[in-house]
Design a protein around this motif. Structure first.
Motif, mmCIF file in Angstrom:
data_model
loop_
_atom_site.group_PDB
_atom_site.id
_atom_site.type_symbol
_atom_site.label_atom_id
_atom_site.label_comp_id
_atom_site.label_asym_id
_atom_site.label_seq_id
_atom_site.Cartn_x
_atom_site.Cartn_y
_atom_site.Cartn_z
ATOM 1 N N GLY A 191 65.577 103.140 37.024
ATOM 2 C CA GLY A 191 65.915 103.649 38.349
ATOM 3 C C GLY A 191 67.045 104.669 38.350
ATOM 4 O O GLY A 191 67.185 105.443 39.290
ATOM 5 N N GLN A 192 67.818 104.708 37.277
ATOM 6 C CA GLN A 192 68.959 105.631 37.265
ATOM 7 C C GLN A 192 68.516 107.087 37.157
ATOM 8 O O GLN A 192 69.169 107.976 37.679
ATOM 9 N N PHE A 193 67.392 107.310 36.434
ATOM 10 C CA PHE A 193 66.974 108.686 36.174
ATOM 11 C C PHE A 193 65.527 108.957 36.595
ATOM 12 O O PHE A 193 64.864 109.820 36.041
ATOM 13 N N ARG B 289 68.447 114.162 38.453
ATOM 14 C CA ARG B 289 69.404 113.312 37.730
ATOM 15 C C ARG B 289 69.001 113.139 36.268
ATOM 16 O O ARG B 289 69.842 113.096 35.367
ATOM 17 N N ALA B 290 67.696 113.074 36.035
ATOM 18 C CA ALA B 290 67.209 112.931 34.660
ATOM 19 C C ALA B 290 67.565 114.182 33.849
ATOM 20 O O ALA B 290 68.051 114.090 32.717
ATOM 21 N N ILE B 291 67.343 115.342 34.446
ATOM 22 C CA ILE B 291 67.621 116.606 33.751
ATOM 23 C C ILE B 291 69.107 116.687 33.420
ATOM 24 O O ILE B 291 69.502 116.997 32.291
ATOM 25 N N GLU B 292 69.904 116.372 34.409
ATOM 26 C CA GLU B 292 71.361 116.414 34.221
ATOM 27 C C GLU B 292 71.797 115.475 33.083
ATOM 28 O O GLU B 292 72.601 115.836 32.227
ATOM 29 N N LEU C 141 66.206 108.971 27.315
ATOM 30 C CA LEU C 141 66.115 109.409 28.709
ATOM 31 C C LEU C 141 64.886 108.760 29.361
ATOM 32 O O LEU C 141 63.757 109.207 29.160
ATOM 33 N N ASN C 142 65.135 107.671 30.080
ATOM 34 C CA ASN C 142 64.041 106.921 30.702
ATOM 35 C C ASN C 142 63.825 107.383 32.143
ATOM 36 O O ASN C 142 64.647 107.102 33.016
#
Ligand code: HH2
Length: 292
Positions: free
Chosen positions: A46-48, A53-56, A35-36
């Motif tokens: 950039g995705q998380f 969004r990272a938590i999800e 999880l970056n």
């Protein structure tokens, strides 16, 4: 077979337990989901970066079968610049807090900064993943004092320069001896052997050939008496062989490396694509269990 010997050496305890967590290796290899929380990681930058969004994504990886979630706030891809401890803390702490509340698997913090590690442990992380293999004594002291497991990874140089001209005599022997030295040092700091994981650091100051030689001999690491973690997921050496330019297209190449590692006695594979790699590992683990 060599891999069987490796398992015998490591099989004293199939469950590793510490005050803030537990890992069960009785089925064989387990998965660490990546999880970056970064804007610039090589495959998911950039995705998380956005906490929600990272938590999800972290919760999704746990639901898919990850045994550990590895949270990082700094990319260490080749050529990357370092990120201050404060900035890393700002990125990872809210994410760790939220995930720790909802899952009961260990969260590891991917950092070589003892300040970031301490803040992450306070927020609910239960392991330290250090790509500098406890180069900073304060990190070793922190892990010993907080009684958490550590991943000790090998890297030649620093992320900024490591791919310039990596050089080794015998790459496998040199890296194995380095890791054994660091593991013994960790034990001297008071970290018990079963809480130490060694990692050859695929892609960290290594050419394509070095990476392949390490994977070819990964059973030697697994026979060392310490459990092994390997991170090949989506890395550029897979792209070089398969011709897949985009990291996200390296799924099947990654699957091949994950299967090789699991069959050779590696305890933890660090992956981005948890749902797919859970199946790969389950099949290999089932076959390995048939060994007499
Ligand atoms: N690889 C990366 C980061 N951390 N930690 C360990 N123990 N082993 C690895 O092989 C490893 C690691 C690089 O992958 P990723 O986190 O996806 O990329 P980035 O560093 O660009 O965030």
């Amino acid at each position: 077979m060599k891999s069987k010997e490796a398992k015998v050496e490591n099989s004293g305890e199939n469950v590793v337990e510490w005050p803030s967590g537990k890992l069960d290796f009785s089925a064989g290899c387990i998965l660490m989901g990546v999880l970056n929380v970064t804007p610039d990681s090589f495959s998911d930058g950039g995705q998380f970066l956005d906490s929600e969004r990272a938590i999800e994504h972290g919760l999704q990886m746990a639901a898919e079968g990850a045994a550990i979630i590895d949270v990082g706030g700094e990319s260490t891809r080749p050529g990357s610049a370092s990120v201050s401890a404060d900035e890393q803390i700002e990125r990872v702490v809210p994410v760790i807090k939220a995930i720790a509340k909802k899952v009961n698997i260990p969260i590891s913090i991917d950092t070589y900064s003892h300040e970031v590690a301490e803040a992450a442990l306070d927020a609910g992380a239960a392991m330290i993943n250090d790509i500098t293999a406890l180069s900073d004594e304060r990190m070793a002291e922190l892990a010993a004092q907080q009684q958490v497991p550590v991943v000790l990874m090998h890297m030649q140089g620093t992320p900024a320069t490591m791919q310039a001209e990596p050089k080794y005599g015998d790459v496998v022997e040199e890296i194995l001896q380095f890791l054994l030295g660091r593991a013994r040092r960790a034990e001297q700091f008071g970290i018990p052997k079963e809480r130490i994981f060694i990692d050859p650091g695929i892609g960290f100051g290594k050419t394509l050939e070095h990476n392949l030689l390490l994977l070819r001999s990964i059973d030697k690491f697994a026979a060392s008496g310490y459990r092994v973690l390997v991170g090949t997921s989506r890395k550029s050496f897979i792209g070089k062989i398969t011709g897949k330019e985009k990291p996200a297209e390296r799924l099947f190449g990654t699957a091949a490396t994950v299967a090789l590692c699991a069959a050779a006695g590696v305890s933890i594979v660090r992956v981005h694509d948890v749902a797919a790699m859970v199946d790969v590992v389950r099949i290999v683990n089932a076959v390995e269990r048939m060994k007499v």
